[in-house]
Write a protein that holds these residues in place. Sequence first.
Motif, mmCIF file in Angstrom:
data_model
loop_
_atom_site.group_PDB
_atom_site.id
_atom_site.type_symbol
_atom_site.label_atom_id
_atom_site.label_comp_id
_atom_site.label_asym_id
_atom_site.label_seq_id
_atom_site.Cartn_x
_atom_site.Cartn_y
_atom_site.Cartn_z
ATOM 1 N N SER A 112 45.372 19.755 21.105
ATOM 2 C CA SER A 112 45.182 21.102 20.563
ATOM 3 C C SER A 112 44.497 21.038 19.201
ATOM 4 C CB SER A 112 46.538 21.809 20.447
ATOM 5 O OG SER A 112 46.383 23.102 19.899
ATOM 6 N N ALA A 113 44.932 20.080 18.368
ATOM 7 C CA ALA A 113 44.324 19.919 17.042
ATOM 8 C C ALA A 113 42.844 19.577 17.155
ATOM 9 C CB ALA A 113 45.057 18.823 16.259
ATOM 10 N N TYR A 114 42.475 18.887 18.225
ATOM 11 C CA TYR A 114 41.089 18.440 18.416
ATOM 12 C C TYR A 114 40.148 19.601 18.731
ATOM 13 C CZ TYR A 114 37.734 14.669 19.344
ATOM 14 O OH TYR A 114 36.683 13.796 19.281
ATOM 15 N N THR A 115 40.720 20.725 19.125
ATOM 16 C CA THR A 115 39.885 21.895 19.423
ATOM 17 C C THR A 115 39.404 22.582 18.149
ATOM 18 O OG1 THR A 115 41.777 23.428 19.543
ATOM 19 C CG2 THR A 115 41.123 22.288 21.583
ATOM 20 N N TYR A 116 40.030 22.251 17.019
ATOM 21 C CA TYR A 116 39.590 22.826 15.740
ATOM 22 C C TYR A 116 38.358 22.056 15.258
ATOM 23 C CZ TYR A 116 43.901 25.535 15.539
ATOM 24 O OH TYR A 116 44.917 26.424 15.816
ATOM 25 N N PRO A 117 37.491 22.700 14.490
ATOM 26 C CA PRO A 117 36.202 22.073 14.135
ATOM 27 C C PRO A 117 36.282 20.961 13.097
ATOM 28 C CG PRO A 117 36.390 24.229 13.102
ATOM 29 C CD PRO A 117 37.568 24.103 14.018
ATOM 30 N N ASP A 118 37.373 20.904 12.340
ATOM 31 C CA ASP A 118 37.438 19.968 11.220
ATOM 32 C C ASP A 118 38.347 18.761 11.514
ATOM 33 O OD1 ASP A 118 35.844 21.694 9.658
ATOM 34 O OD2 ASP A 118 37.620 22.888 9.144
ATOM 35 N N ASN A 119 38.137 17.708 10.724
ATOM 36 C CA ASN A 119 39.030 16.530 10.697
ATOM 37 C C ASN A 119 39.183 15.838 12.056
ATOM 38 O OD1 ASN A 119 39.740 17.096 7.885
ATOM 39 N ND2 ASN A 119 40.939 18.803 8.727
ATOM 40 N N HIS A 120 38.101 15.771 12.811
ATOM 41 C CA HIS A 120 38.177 15.151 14.134
ATOM 42 C C HIS A 120 38.583 13.680 14.059
ATOM 43 C CE1 HIS A 120 35.791 18.090 16.941
ATOM 44 N NE2 HIS A 120 36.931 18.580 16.498
ATOM 45 N N LYS A 121 38.097 12.973 13.044
ATOM 46 C CA LYS A 121 38.409 11.545 12.962
ATOM 47 C C LYS A 121 39.915 11.314 12.782
ATOM 48 C CE LYS A 121 37.168 7.196 10.751
ATOM 49 N NZ LYS A 121 36.311 6.497 9.746
ATOM 50 N N ASP A 122 40.550 12.130 11.934
ATOM 51 C CA ASP A 122 42.000 12.005 11.735
ATOM 52 C C ASP A 122 42.732 12.197 13.054
ATOM 53 O OD1 ASP A 122 41.617 11.585 9.057
ATOM 54 O OD2 ASP A 122 42.015 13.665 8.471
ATOM 55 N N THR A 123 42.297 13.173 13.824
ATOM 56 C CA THR A 123 42.933 13.437 15.119
ATOM 57 C C THR A 123 42.655 12.306 16.100
ATOM 58 O OG1 THR A 123 42.655 15.824 14.734
ATOM 59 C CG2 THR A 123 43.187 15.124 16.971
ATOM 60 N N GLU A 124 41.414 11.816 16.099
ATOM 61 C CA GLU A 124 41.054 10.719 17.010
ATOM 62 C C GLU A 124 41.878 9.466 16.744
ATOM 63 O OE1 GLU A 124 36.382 12.059 17.733
ATOM 64 O OE2 GLU A 124 36.925 10.645 16.136
ATOM 65 N N MET A 125 42.144 9.180 15.485
ATOM 66 C CA MET A 125 42.960 7.999 15.155
ATOM 67 C C MET A 125 44.366 8.134 15.725
ATOM 68 S SD MET A 125 41.823 6.762 11.320
ATOM 69 C CE MET A 125 42.186 8.321 10.495
ATOM 70 N N MET A 126 44.924 9.317 15.579
ATOM 71 C CA MET A 126 46.265 9.538 16.112
ATOM 72 C C MET A 126 46.279 9.574 17.629
ATOM 73 S SD MET A 126 48.200 12.150 13.510
ATOM 74 C CE MET A 126 49.733 11.851 14.401
ATOM 75 N N LEU A 127 45.233 10.122 18.216
ATOM 76 C CA LEU A 127 45.132 10.119 19.680
ATOM 77 C C LEU A 127 45.053 8.692 20.214
ATOM 78 C CD1 LEU A 127 42.718 13.115 20.355
ATOM 79 C CD2 LEU A 127 45.016 12.846 21.313
ATOM 80 N N PHE A 128 44.367 7.809 19.483
ATOM 81 C CA PHE A 128 44.326 6.392 19.864
ATOM 82 C C PHE A 128 45.740 5.807 19.851
ATOM 83 C CE2 PHE A 128 44.547 2.010 18.396
ATOM 84 C CZ PHE A 128 43.808 1.350 19.361
ATOM 85 N N ASP A 129 46.474 6.087 18.776
ATOM 86 C CA ASP A 129 47.833 5.554 18.660
ATOM 87 C C ASP A 129 48.705 5.993 19.825
ATOM 88 O OD1 ASP A 129 47.009 4.492 16.232
ATOM 89 O OD2 ASP A 129 47.853 6.133 15.047
ATOM 90 N N VAL A 130 48.615 7.268 20.163
ATOM 91 C CA VAL A 130 49.441 7.807 21.241
ATOM 92 C C VAL A 130 48.992 7.256 22.597
ATOM 93 C CG1 VAL A 130 50.063 9.922 22.474
ATOM 94 C CG2 VAL A 130 50.085 9.892 19.981
ATOM 95 N N ALA A 131 47.685 7.135 22.785
ATOM 96 C CA ALA A 131 47.170 6.584 24.046
ATOM 97 C C ALA A 131 47.684 5.160 24.259
ATOM 98 C CB ALA A 131 45.644 6.608 24.050
ATOM 99 N N MET A 132 47.733 4.373 23.200
ATOM 100 C CA MET A 132 48.253 3.005 23.301
ATOM 101 C C MET A 132 49.724 3.021 23.676
ATOM 102 S SD MET A 132 45.843 0.771 22.795
ATOM 103 C CE MET A 132 46.690 -0.752 22.372
ATOM 104 N N GLU A 133 50.474 3.932 23.092
ATOM 105 C CA GLU A 133 51.909 4.028 23.388
ATOM 106 C C GLU A 133 52.156 4.455 24.831
ATOM 107 O OE1 GLU A 133 54.367 3.087 21.665
ATOM 108 O OE2 GLU A 133 53.617 2.909 19.620
ATOM 109 N N MET A 134 51.257 5.251 25.381
ATOM 110 C CA MET A 134 51.435 5.783 26.726
ATOM 111 C C MET A 134 50.779 4.926 27.806
ATOM 112 S SD MET A 134 51.017 9.867 25.982
ATOM 113 C CE MET A 134 51.284 10.305 27.705
#
Length: 425
Positions: A129-151
């Motif tokens: 959901s956060a990734y749908t906002y126009p700003d700070n994509h890199k911050d979200t991508e880093m966290m999405l990587f972390d979660v993807a690894m956990e899952m």
Amino acid sequence: MKKIITLLLVAVLFGCQEKPKNITDSKDYDPYLITNNTPSKDLIQEEFEYWQKEFDNDSTHLMEMSRLSGIHAAMFASSGDITELKTSEKLIKKSHDVSARNKDSYLRSLAHNYVSQHRFKEAQVLLDSAYTYPDNHKDTEMMLFDVAMEMGEYSRADTLLGKIKDPKDFNYLIRLAKWSDHNGNLDAAIKYMEQAKQIAEERDNKGLKVWVYSNIGDFYGHAGRLQDSYNSYLKTLAIEPDNHYVKKQLAWMVYSSERNTKEANRILDSVMVNHKAPDYYLLKGQIAAYEGNTSEANKEYDMFIKATENPDYGGMYNAYLIDLYADLEPQKALKLAAKEITNRATPETYQLLAYSQLKAGDKEAALKTIEEYVEGKTSEPKALFHSALIYKANGMKDKVASLKEELMGAAYELGPVKSKEIERL
């Protein structure tokens, strides 16, 4: 896991007459075991009192709520009190609801809170959901990587790692290290962590240095570089004297490498004065089991189980509980393993299911689980150890022999109790 058998580890496994030289020295870390030496906790408490007073004056102020949510998260990290993390969660939700701007920032904060609670699926939904906002994509991508690894979503993790690629960025390097370790390339993982360490030191950033010193200490331990691991842990404590995580790692080193159970318990006892987390009981139980004190081990295991019954913990300790229940109540372990797999379907969670199946008497199902979901997909020592037990139960001697050789190099990570079992494979 690096396939290397150090002289120290061989001596541990096969009882070499010459006792390995101790790496640790209590004089190095005794000053950090003083239980009233809690600078981090004291600073957090001061900040909490200030912002709580501001919040009490007007509970609708967004800044006060935001600051307090972060302080409660820090209080959880400092004290181990799960109620602090749950309080932080409530404040972040309220901040998100009343905020007219920066919604993505609050979604990431809440996702970070959920990751701490092992609520990975919910965290991923928030981050998407956060990734749908126009700003700070890199911050979200880093966290999405972390979660993807956990899952266990490794293909997505690889794609996300490509999106944030920057060899000069600390946050990219530590994730590249994690990715390399996942792929079994420990040497590369250490190389990238050392590059991240250099950045942290050049910036002289206290928070980054504490993080990287403690984590690279773990990597060094995995590689059998125990002196480097020990030195790195001491560097952490020099900056943050009340770092409970590093003290627990020192206790493990004293126990696993040096077999000094009395000293390991002394370190743990000092940590448990100010930090309340269930897993200390589990380690103390393992130490008692190694000493042959079954009644004390069972007592500690019971205390661990009782502590984790607090509903606020949710699934945070499922992996530990599955491992423990597999020996005590296999059917209970099976149910919990199935639940954990729905939360994160990784090779590590599947190996827990396989181990539970073996202990429940279904060696064929255990083998099928290993062959389909674990074999060739992880180099994590415990997964390899459980795989070896399952191969042995199914009469697959060649595979057992191959894994036994590799597991000999993981004696430090697996600990003295499992080291004895490795000998019997």
